[in-house]
Every structure is written in structure tokens, then in C-alpha cells.
Design a protein around this motif. Structure first.
Motif, PDB file in Angstrom:
ATOM      1  N   ASP A  80       7.982   0.055  -9.265  1.00 33.20           N
ATOM      2  CA  ASP A  80       7.234   1.272  -9.582  1.00 33.20           C
ATOM      3  C   ASP A  80       5.902   1.050 -10.328  1.00 33.20           C
ATOM      4  O   ASP A  80       5.893   0.841 -11.537  1.00 33.20           O
ATOM      5  N   LYS A  81       4.810   1.095  -9.597  1.00 30.53           N
ATOM      6  CA  LYS A  81       3.441   1.048 -10.148  1.00 30.53           C
ATOM      7  C   LYS A  81       3.074  -0.259 -10.842  1.00 30.53           C
ATOM      8  O   LYS A  81       2.064  -0.328 -11.535  1.00 30.53           O
ATOM      9  N   HIS A  82       3.876  -1.300 -10.691  1.00 32.64           N
ATOM     10  CA  HIS A  82       3.576  -2.591 -11.325  1.00 32.64           C
ATOM     11  C   HIS A  82       2.983  -3.552 -10.296  1.00 32.64           C
ATOM     12  O   HIS A  82       3.703  -4.088  -9.452  1.00 32.64           O
ATOM     13  N   ILE A  83       1.673  -3.754 -10.389  1.00 37.95           N
ATOM     14  CA  ILE A  83       0.973  -4.639  -9.457  1.00 37.95           C
ATOM     15  C   ILE A  83       0.796  -6.009 -10.112  1.00 37.95           C
ATOM     16  O   ILE A  83       0.510  -6.094 -11.312  1.00 37.95           O
ATOM     17  N   THR A  84       0.988  -7.048  -9.289  1.00 40.91           N
ATOM     18  CA  THR A  84       0.853  -8.402  -9.861  1.00 40.91           C
ATOM     19  C   THR A  84      -0.324  -9.128  -9.216  1.00 40.91           C
ATOM     20  O   THR A  84      -0.751  -8.790  -8.116  1.00 40.91           O
ATOM     21  N   GLU A  85      -0.767 -10.136  -9.928  1.00 40.06           N
ATOM     22  CA  GLU A  85      -1.890 -10.954  -9.465  1.00 40.06           C
ATOM     23  C   GLU A  85      -1.534 -11.651  -8.148  1.00 40.06           C
ATOM     24  O   GLU A  85      -2.351 -11.715  -7.225  1.00 40.06           O
ATOM     25  N   SER A  86      -0.258 -12.130  -8.069  1.00 40.59           N
ATOM     26  CA  SER A  86       0.134 -12.894  -6.872  1.00 40.59           C
ATOM     27  C   SER A  86       0.089 -12.004  -5.627  1.00 40.59           C
ATOM     28  O   SER A  86      -0.284 -12.454  -4.546  1.00 40.59           O
ATOM     29  N   ARG A  87       0.446 -10.711  -5.788  1.00 40.91           N
ATOM     30  CA  ARG A  87       0.385  -9.795  -4.645  1.00 40.91           C
ATOM     31  C   ARG A  87      -1.064  -9.608  -4.189  1.00 40.91           C
ATOM     32  O   ARG A  87      -1.351  -9.537  -3.008  1.00 40.91           O
ATOM     33  N   PHE A  88      -1.945  -9.500  -5.158  1.00 38.52           N
ATOM     34  CA  PHE A  88      -3.363  -9.314  -4.807  1.00 38.52           C
ATOM     35  C   PHE A  88      -3.920 -10.590  -4.156  1.00 38.52           C
ATOM     36  O   PHE A  88      -4.740 -10.509  -3.243  1.00 38.52           O
ATOM     37  N   ASP A  89      -3.440 -11.753  -4.624  1.00 40.41           N
ATOM     38  CA  ASP A  89      -3.858 -13.022  -3.994  1.00 40.41           C
ATOM     39  C   ASP A  89      -3.449 -13.041  -2.530  1.00 40.41           C
ATOM     40  O   ASP A  89      -4.218 -13.473  -1.668  1.00 40.41           O
ATOM     41  N   GLU A  90      -2.217 -12.595  -2.257  1.00 35.36           N
ATOM     42  CA  GLU A  90      -1.731 -12.555  -0.862  1.00 35.36           C
ATOM     43  C   GLU A  90      -2.595 -11.607  -0.028  1.00 35.36           C
ATOM     44  O   GLU A  90      -2.910 -11.902   1.120  1.00 35.36           O
ATOM     45  N   LEU A  91      -2.954 -10.477  -0.633  1.00 39.48           N
ATOM     46  CA  LEU A  91      -3.805  -9.516   0.083  1.00 39.48           C
ATOM     47  C   LEU A  91      -5.143 -10.159   0.456  1.00 39.48           C
ATOM     48  O   LEU A  91      -5.643  -9.988   1.561  1.00 39.48           O
ATOM     49  N   ASN A  92      -5.692 -10.935  -0.469  1.00 39.90           N
ATOM     50  CA  ASN A  92      -6.982 -11.584  -0.214  1.00 39.90           C
ATOM     51  C   ASN A  92      -6.921 -12.606   0.923  1.00 39.90           C
ATOM     52  O   ASN A  92      -7.949 -12.965   1.491  1.00 39.90           O
ATOM     53  N   GLU A  93      -5.705 -13.065   1.228  1.00 37.98           N
ATOM     54  CA  GLU A  93      -5.537 -14.033   2.320  1.00 37.98           C
ATOM     55  C   GLU A  93      -5.596 -13.355   3.691  1.00 37.98           C
ATOM     56  O   GLU A  93      -5.765 -14.016   4.704  1.00 37.98           O
ATOM     57  N   ILE A  94      -5.402 -12.034   3.714  1.00 38.95           N
ATOM     58  CA  ILE A  94      -5.362 -11.316   4.999  1.00 38.95           C
ATOM     59  C   ILE A  94      -6.770 -10.835   5.350  1.00 38.95           C
ATOM     60  O   ILE A  94      -7.430 -10.208   4.522  1.00 38.95           O
ATOM     61  N   PRO A  95      -7.231 -11.143   6.590  1.00 41.27           N
ATOM     62  CA  PRO A  95      -8.568 -10.673   6.969  1.00 41.27           C
ATOM     63  C   PRO A  95      -8.658  -9.146   6.930  1.00 41.27           C
ATOM     64  O   PRO A  95      -7.661  -8.452   7.214  1.00 41.27           O
ATOM     65  N   TYR A  96      -9.837  -8.646   6.608  1.00 37.86           N
ATOM     66  CA  TYR A  96     -10.057  -7.207   6.427  1.00 37.86           C
ATOM     67  C   TYR A  96      -9.615  -6.380   7.644  1.00 37.86           C
ATOM     68  O   TYR A  96      -8.950  -5.360   7.497  1.00 37.86           O
ATOM     69  N   GLU A  97      -9.965  -6.859   8.849  1.00 42.34           N
ATOM     70  CA  GLU A  97      -9.630  -6.097  10.064  1.00 42.34           C
ATOM     71  C   GLU A  97      -8.120  -5.951  10.202  1.00 42.34           C
ATOM     72  O   GLU A  97      -7.624  -4.871  10.559  1.00 42.34           O
ATOM     73  N   ASN A  98      -7.383  -7.024   9.915  1.00 41.29           N
ATOM     74  CA  ASN A  98      -5.916  -6.973  10.004  1.00 41.29           C
ATOM     75  C   ASN A  98      -5.354  -6.009   8.963  1.00 41.29           C
ATOM     76  O   ASN A  98      -4.434  -5.234   9.249  1.00 41.29           O
ATOM     77  N   THR A  99      -5.901  -6.069   7.770  1.00 42.84           N
ATOM     78  CA  THR A  99      -5.431  -5.188   6.700  1.00 42.84           C
ATOM     79  C   THR A  99      -5.617  -3.729   7.099  1.00 42.84           C
ATOM     80  O   THR A  99      -4.739  -2.888   6.881  1.00 42.84           O
TER      81      THR A  99
END
Lengths: 158, 134
Positions: A80-99
Motif C-alpha cells: 500500500d503506497k510504499h514505492i521502493t528504489e529497486s522498483r523504480f530501477d526496474e522501471l528504468n530498464e523498460i523502454p518507454y514505448e513498452n511501458t
């Protein structure tokens, strides 16, 4: 007899004048309203997308322990509403178009950023804003257990 | 003869008056509908307010401030965390009652509730929020 016909013509002219005045007023109101309605519809659509995006990002994602290789739905919160750095790192690995496809935002562009409560930027992801009509909304979240804000901006792809 | 002319004239005048009234009525309805529609407030504005309110209650709950209420600590957390454009008031009900935050002065206010658990007391309470734009 002459007086009667004069008054009938005056009557007719007044009626025609009033008719055209009202007709022009209605046309002007209608075109103004149509333009405004079109703008409102776009704005509401952008708001819907922005709310949807913020709700998806504040979910766990699918699978719950997703990474950039196996992600089906991108959620940045571990709970619930707890975002972590590692999740954001994973997001940065995904190309924008795919996201964009994974977030169901075909036809739209988006920008995400995490900011501290004092306004300092923590992380960001996404495109530069290119449109005039942009909807931005903020949610209050925890980032690495500290209160922060998640801001999403959505606009129609040009 | 004269009397019938007068009656006819009166009837004609009545018809013009009814015509004019109906016409004015229709125009007034069109103009009114236009202005009501363009001045309508968007529902998404209240949705945004509600979401921020619920988020804020979650922050207070995870920070343990709902289960162990301390008005000063709650207000400090709200001031630190809540974006500047919002104002908020909360009420906690359980074994105790507490209200904190600015008095509700605005007309356009969103509100909501969150049930929280007070593990140490083995009890639960209800937090209600009111949030509005400054």
C-alpha cells in the motif's frame, strides 16, 4: 387600409429581425459550446488516464515480484503506497514505448516523477511534455519509507 | 359591429402576447442550459481531492499517528506532507475523539473515512477527513 398594411409590414420586419437575432445567438452559443465541450471531453479523458496511471503505479504490479524481463503490469508499490528504489530501477530498464503499452496508454504520452515533500526531485521517467493540454496529478506516497509525492502527467500523443 | 371589432382586436393582442411569451421562454431555456453546462464543476476535481485525502490518512496510519493520536504530531505531519494547495481536517473516533486541522470554511469539500487498527488496545477506530483547495 394603408395604415393596416404598414403595421403588418412593421410586424413582419420586427419578427424577421427577432428571428435572425435569436438564430444568430443560438448559432454562436452552439459553436462556442461545441468547442468547449470538445476541450472538456479531451481534458476528462486525460484526467481518467492520469487517475488510472497513478492507481496502476501504486499497485504491486503483475507478477507481484516483477522485473523488466517478465513484467505484465507495472506497479511501483511493494505494498500500500510504499514505492521502493529497486522498483523504480526496474522501471528504468523498460523502454518507454513498452511501458506505454503495458500501462494501456496507446495514443498518449506520459511523464512520471517522484518528489520529496519539499519539492526536490528524487526520480523521473518518461517523455518531455510536448502538448499544450496536459493533465498532472499528484499522489502522496512513501518512497523508501519516507513521505513523498508521485506526480504523473499525461497528454495526447502528437 | 364595433363591439365585435374590439373583441377581435383583443384576441389578436392575446395571441401576440402568448407568442412572445413562448418565444422568450424558449430562448431563456436555451441560454440557461448553456450557462448551466459551462459552469458545471468537473467530478474529477473532487476525485483528486478524495485521493489525496485517502493518501494522507494512509500516511498518518502507517506512521502510527491514528492509533496513538497526538494532535501536534498529526498537524506537523499534515503540514510536512500535504501539498501546499490543500487544507485538511481530520476526526478520529474510537476509545477517544480528536479533531485536528483547519476549520472547514470552503463550499467545495471532499471527505472520506478510513478504518484503522489500534493493535496495542486490540481495538479499531474510524478516521474521517475533509479536504479542500486553499
Amino acid at each position: 387600409m394603408n395604415k393596416k398594411s404598414q403595421s403588418t409590414i412593421m410586424d413582419l420586419l420586427t419578427a424577421v429581425f427577432v428571428f435572425f437575432a435569436v438564430f444568430i445567438l443560438i448559432i454562436v452559443l452552439f459553436s462556442t459550446y461545441s468547442a468547449r465541450l470538445e476541450k472538456d471531453i479531451l481534458r476528462e479523458e486525460l484526467k481518467d488516464k492520469a487517475f488510472m496511471l497513478s492507481d496502476i503505479l501504486l499497485s504491486n504490479g503483475i507478477p507481484a515480484d516483477w522485473n523488466s524481463e517478465n513484467v505484465q503490469l507495472i506497479g511501483l508499490a511493494i505494498y500500500d503506497k510504499h514505492i521502493t528504489e529497486s522498483r523504480f530501477d526496474e522501471l528504468n530498464e523498460i523502454p518507454y514505448e513498452n511501458t506505454r503499452e503495458l500501462l494501456g496508454l496507446s495514443g498518449f504520452d506520459f511523464y512520471i516523477r517522484l518528489i520529496e515533500t519539499n519539492g526536490n526531485l528524487i526520480r523521473e521517467y518518461g517523455d518531455e511534455v510536448t502538448a499544450k493540454e496536459v493533465v498532472a496529478l499528484r499522489r502522496i506516497i512513501f518512497y523508501e519509507n519516507s513521505p513523498a509525492q508521485l506526480e504523473v502527467r499525461v497528454w495526447r500523443k502528437e | 359591429m364595433n363591439l365585435s371589432k374590439i373583441i377581435n382586436k383583443d384576441k389578436k393582442a392575446q395571441i401576440f402576447s402568448i407568442d412572445a411569451t413562448i418565444g422568450a421562454f424558449l430562448v431563456a431555456i436555451i441560454i440557461l442550459a448553456f450557462f448551466i453546462n459551462i459552469s458545471k464543476k468537473s467530478e474529477s476535481e473532487s476525485l483528486q481531492l478524495s485521493k489525496v485525502g485517502y493518501d494522507m490518512l494512509a500516511i498518518l496510519d502507517y506512521g502510527g499517528l491514528l492509533a496513538n493520536p497526538d494532535e501536534t504530531a498529526i498537524l506537523t505531519k499534515i503540514n510536512e506532507t500535504l501539498p501546499n494547495q490543500y487544507e485538511m481536517r481530520i476526526r478520529l473516533e474510537g476509545d477517544y475523539e480528536l479533531e485536528a486541522g483547519s476549520p472547514v470554511l470552503q463550499r467545495f469539500v471532499a471527505s472520506g473515512k478510513r478504518v484503522f487498527v489500534n493493535a496495542s488496545e486490540n481495538d479499531y477506530g474510524i478516521a474521517t477527513f475533509w479536504i479542500w483547495l486553499k
